[in-house]
Design a protein around this motif. Structure first.
Motif, PDB file in Angstrom:
ATOM      1  N   MET A 107     -74.599  -8.774 -50.846  1.00  0.00           N
ATOM      2  CA  MET A 107     -74.091 -10.032 -50.304  1.00  0.00           C
ATOM      3  C   MET A 107     -74.851 -10.430 -49.036  1.00  0.00           C
ATOM      4  N   LEU A 108     -75.008  -9.490 -48.111  1.00  0.00           N
ATOM      5  CA  LEU A 108     -75.663  -9.806 -46.844  1.00  0.00           C
ATOM      6  C   LEU A 108     -77.130 -10.156 -47.036  1.00  0.00           C
ATOM      7  N   SER A 109     -77.776  -9.515 -48.020  1.00  0.00           N
ATOM      8  CA  SER A 109     -79.221  -9.681 -48.175  1.00  0.00           C
ATOM      9  C   SER A 109     -79.611 -10.866 -49.057  1.00  0.00           C
ATOM     10  N   ARG A 110     -78.651 -11.624 -49.553  1.00  0.00           N
ATOM     11  CA  ARG A 110     -78.958 -12.767 -50.421  1.00  0.00           C
ATOM     12  C   ARG A 110     -80.043 -13.667 -49.816  1.00  0.00           C
ATOM     13  N   ASN A 111     -79.923 -13.926 -48.519  1.00  0.00           N
ATOM     14  CA  ASN A 111     -80.829 -14.878 -47.871  1.00  0.00           C
ATOM     15  C   ASN A 111     -81.866 -14.212 -46.975  1.00  0.00           C
ATOM     16  N   TRP A 112     -82.014 -12.901 -47.109  1.00  0.00           N
ATOM     17  CA  TRP A 112     -83.074 -12.234 -46.357  1.00  0.00           C
ATOM     18  C   TRP A 112     -84.423 -12.533 -47.012  1.00  0.00           C
ATOM     19  N   GLY A 113     -85.467 -12.510 -46.193  1.00  0.00           N
ATOM     20  CA  GLY A 113     -86.800 -12.750 -46.741  1.00  0.00           C
ATOM     21  C   GLY A 113     -87.888 -12.236 -45.822  1.00  0.00           C
ATOM     22  N   ALA A 114     -89.104 -12.412 -46.230  1.00  0.00           N
ATOM     23  CA  ALA A 114     -90.253 -11.944 -45.449  1.00  0.00           C
ATOM     24  C   ALA A 114     -90.193 -12.508 -44.035  1.00  0.00           C
ATOM     25  N   GLY A 115     -90.470 -11.642 -43.067  1.00  0.00           N
ATOM     26  CA  GLY A 115     -90.405 -12.031 -41.670  1.00  0.00           C
ATOM     27  C   GLY A 115     -89.104 -11.644 -41.003  1.00  0.00           C
ATOM     28  N   ASP A 116     -88.066 -11.391 -41.822  1.00  0.00           N
ATOM     29  CA  ASP A 116     -86.782 -10.939 -41.283  1.00  0.00           C
ATOM     30  C   ASP A 116     -86.833  -9.440 -41.011  1.00  0.00           C
ATOM     31  N   GLU A 117     -85.887  -8.974 -40.192  1.00  0.00           N
ATOM     32  CA  GLU A 117     -85.797  -7.550 -39.869  1.00  0.00           C
ATOM     33  C   GLU A 117     -84.330  -7.106 -39.862  1.00  0.00           C
ATOM     34  N   ILE A 118     -84.121  -5.810 -40.112  1.00  0.00           N
ATOM     35  CA  ILE A 118     -82.809  -5.197 -39.926  1.00  0.00           C
ATOM     36  C   ILE A 118     -82.986  -3.942 -39.067  1.00  0.00           C
ATOM     37  N   VAL A 119     -81.880  -3.467 -38.510  1.00  0.00           N
ATOM     38  CA  VAL A 119     -81.915  -2.297 -37.641  1.00  0.00           C
ATOM     39  C   VAL A 119     -80.917  -1.263 -38.150  1.00  0.00           C
ATOM     40  N   VAL A 120     -81.381  -0.025 -38.350  1.00  0.00           N
ATOM     41  CA  VAL A 120     -80.533   1.116 -38.680  1.00  0.00           C
ATOM     42  C   VAL A 120     -80.826   2.220 -37.658  1.00  0.00           C
ATOM     43  N   THR A 121     -80.174   3.370 -37.789  1.00  0.00           N
ATOM     44  CA  THR A 121     -80.420   4.451 -36.834  1.00  0.00           C
ATOM     45  C   THR A 121     -80.786   5.750 -37.550  1.00  0.00           C
ATOM     46  N   VAL A 129     -77.155   3.724 -44.011  1.00  0.00           N
ATOM     47  CA  VAL A 129     -78.607   3.542 -43.918  1.00  0.00           C
ATOM     48  C   VAL A 129     -79.167   3.073 -45.261  1.00  0.00           C
ATOM     49  N   ASP A 130     -79.006   3.887 -46.284  1.00  0.00           N
ATOM     50  CA  ASP A 130     -79.691   3.643 -47.551  1.00  0.00           C
ATOM     51  C   ASP A 130     -79.337   2.315 -48.231  1.00  0.00           C
ATOM     52  N   PRO A 131     -78.053   1.898 -48.303  1.00  0.00           N
ATOM     53  CA  PRO A 131     -77.779   0.610 -48.959  1.00  0.00           C
ATOM     54  C   PRO A 131     -78.506  -0.551 -48.301  1.00  0.00           C
ATOM     55  N   TRP A 132     -78.565  -0.533 -46.977  1.00  0.00           N
ATOM     56  CA  TRP A 132     -79.197  -1.625 -46.238  1.00  0.00           C
ATOM     57  C   TRP A 132     -80.730  -1.539 -46.348  1.00  0.00           C
ATOM     58  N   VAL A 133     -81.256  -0.327 -46.245  1.00  0.00           N
ATOM     59  CA  VAL A 133     -82.698  -0.131 -46.338  1.00  0.00           C
ATOM     60  C   VAL A 133     -83.203  -0.524 -47.723  1.00  0.00           C
ATOM     61  N   GLN A 134     -82.486  -0.121 -48.762  1.00  0.00           N
ATOM     62  CA  GLN A 134     -82.907  -0.453 -50.119  1.00  0.00           C
ATOM     63  C   GLN A 134     -82.877  -1.958 -50.363  1.00  0.00           C
ATOM     64  N   ALA A 135     -81.860  -2.630 -49.829  1.00  0.00           N
ATOM     65  CA  ALA A 135     -81.789  -4.086 -49.959  1.00  0.00           C
ATOM     66  C   ALA A 135     -82.944  -4.742 -49.206  1.00  0.00           C
ATOM     67  N   VAL A 141     -88.178  -7.083 -46.277  1.00  0.00           N
ATOM     68  CA  VAL A 141     -87.698  -7.192 -44.897  1.00  0.00           C
ATOM     69  C   VAL A 141     -88.107  -5.945 -44.110  1.00  0.00           C
ATOM     70  N   LYS A 142     -88.512  -6.133 -42.874  1.00  0.00           N
ATOM     71  CA  LYS A 142     -88.927  -5.019 -42.023  1.00  0.00           C
ATOM     72  C   LYS A 142     -87.721  -4.224 -41.561  1.00  0.00           C
ATOM     73  N   ILE A 143     -87.875  -2.898 -41.528  1.00  0.00           N
ATOM     74  CA  ILE A 143     -86.785  -1.990 -41.158  1.00  0.00           C
ATOM     75  C   ILE A 143     -87.114  -1.330 -39.823  1.00  0.00           C
ATOM     76  N   GLN A 144     -86.247  -1.531 -38.856  1.00  0.00           N
ATOM     77  CA  GLN A 144     -86.368  -0.875 -37.555  1.00  0.00           C
ATOM     78  C   GLN A 144     -85.371   0.275 -37.506  1.00  0.00           C
ATOM     79  N   ARG A 145     -85.787   1.419 -36.976  1.00  0.00           N
ATOM     80  CA  ARG A 145     -84.915   2.590 -36.907  1.00  0.00           C
ATOM     81  C   ARG A 145     -84.751   3.022 -35.452  1.00  0.00           C
ATOM     82  N   ILE A 146     -83.531   2.960 -34.959  1.00  0.00           N
ATOM     83  CA  ILE A 146     -83.258   3.392 -33.590  1.00  0.00           C
ATOM     84  C   ILE A 146     -83.388   4.912 -33.544  1.00  0.00           C
TER      85      ILE A 146
END
Length: 420
Positions: A107-121, A129-135, A141-146
């Motif tokens: 649901m959250l990633s429906r409108n994600w696209g190139a140039g967007d980023e998410i943050v996990v730890t 971690v994994d559900p969001w990273v896989q989406a 989408v670029k993945i940032q890891r704290i």
């Protein structure tokens, strides 16, 4: 003043957990596996059985059992909202936290696209971690890891300004670590995400059994929890700020309800488990005092913390005295849950876990507990992961003493065998 239907004090709290009476191999069982799942309290069991025995039904029927099921669901939404100071119009249920995270990620990633980023730890359970990273990977989408500081076992908050910015779509944080017990100060991350226009998702599974979680106080958009970690059944729940529902469209069956939060619940949900969750909240509330349900819940958690931290302090002190034991717990000045993880030089954690269970009827788990990034970074997998002691309000100092004696015996016997 509230007059609870059950009268419970910390002195008789164990009476509310029937499974504590179990014996194994001739000894009374000690349950030190709370982070993996607590025991179920009697009010939860009673509510579950009452629902089953008095007639089960699905929703939308014009008959008594269906209307009663609807009332149970409405009450449970209100109870979960009180438990975490969430939103009763935003509470929904699922199989478990992981099973909720995957459809939410779609649901959250429906409108994600190139140039967007998410943050996990790096500190979190894989379910956050994994559900969001896989989406994100599917959407490019670029993945940032704290990062996590391996010494203090805390998140590196110096990266907030560089990792959370205008391109950030979502920030995913764990409120408490299931691996090492660290309670994270998530407020600065949430504030930064809010300023950047990003949604915040908080995994509170390990926090809710021990501290009074405050979703609205934190400003978190979405909070996830698990009933079986907080004296209830195997069920998951979430609370989402209703103001955000219009911005996100869940994947669902076409004829299913378009109203929130029920639109988030796919298919027939576990109504008997939902009934039990109201019993779990009732149990917590019964231990506290105050003029409102929330006040009584917060007061009960104060009692939990005092009791659990006394036991945790004893265990940490005694474990630190045992040669070969390496503790993986935050420093004393860092807030933490009563989750105590360690390894023993020269022994596999699986060997210790089996010995404690078979010889002393003490149930404590071992492994990476799905905090695999942290476990790999700390190098504990050569020991079969950590040996984890997770305390709950129904545990006692006497059980902790019994554990220390059993562990010393285990270490002595196995190291002696190795020398022979």
């Amino acid at each position: 003043m509230h007059n609870p239907t059950i009268q419970v004090t910390m002195a008789n709290i164990r009476d509310q957990f029937p499974s504590l009476k179990r014996t194994y191999n001739g000894r009374q069982v000690v349950y030190f596996d709370g982070p993996g799942g607590t025991q179920m309290c009697q009010p939860a069991i009673t509510r579950m059985m009452n629902y089953i025995e008095n007639g089960m039904a699905n929703l939308d029927g014009l008959f008594a059992t269906s209307k009663e099921t609807e009332a149970i669901l409405t009450q449970a939404r209100d109870d979960i909202a009180s438990l975490i100071n969430g939103y009763k119009d935003g509470v929904f249920f699922g199989n478990n936290m992981t099973s909720l995270a995957y459809p939410i990620s779609r649901m959250l990633s429906r409108n994600w696209g190139a140039g967007d980023e998410i943050v996990v730890t790096e500190l979190d359970h894989s379910a956050n971690v994994d559900p969001w990273v896989q989406a994100a990977e599917e959407k490019g989408v670029k993945i940032q890891r704290i990062p996590v500081h391996t010494g203090s076992l805390t998140l590196d908050d110096s990266v907030i300004e560089t990792m959370i910015h205008s391109r950030t779509k979502a920030v995913f944080l764990g409120l408490a670590s299931n691996g090492v017990g660290t309670i994270n100060d998530v407020k600065p991350y949430i504030d930064a995400a809010k300023a950047a226009g990003a949604i915040t998702v908080i995994d509170a599974v390990q926090a809710i059994p021990h501290i009074a979680v405050d979703q609205q106080g934190l400003g978190a958009d979405l909070v996830l929890g698990s009933g079986y970690k907080v004296f209830g059944p195997h069920i998951g729940f979430a609370s989402m700020n209703p103001a955000l529902f219009s911005s996100y469209q869940p994947y669902k069956l076409i004829p299913a309800s378009n109203e929130y939060p029920s639109a988030m619940e796919t298919g027939t949900i576990n109504f008997e488990g939902i009934a039990a969750m109201s019993g779990a909240v009732e149990f917590i509330e019964s231990l506290g005092e105050g003029d409102s349900k929330r006040e009584r819940i917060v007061h009960a958690y104060e009692k939990f913390e005092q009791h659990e931290q006394e036991m945790a302090s004893f265990l940490k002190e005694e474990l630190s005295k045992i040669k070969g034991v390496n503790l993986y717990v935050p420093a004393s000045q860092t807030p933490s849950t009563p989750t105590i993880s360690f390894v023993v030089e020269g022994l596999l954690s699986s060997t210790i876990s089996k010995y404690l269970a078979d010889e002393h009827s003490i149930f404590a788990g071992h492994g990476n507990f799905y905090a695999h990034q942290l476990a790999q970074k700390l190098g504990v997998m050569k020991y079969d992961g950590w040996l984890r002691v997770g305390l709950s309000p129904y545990n006692t100092l006497e059980e902790c003493e019994r554990f220390i004696d059993a562990l010393k015996e285990c270490i002595t016997i196995h190291l002696l065998k190795q020398r022979q």
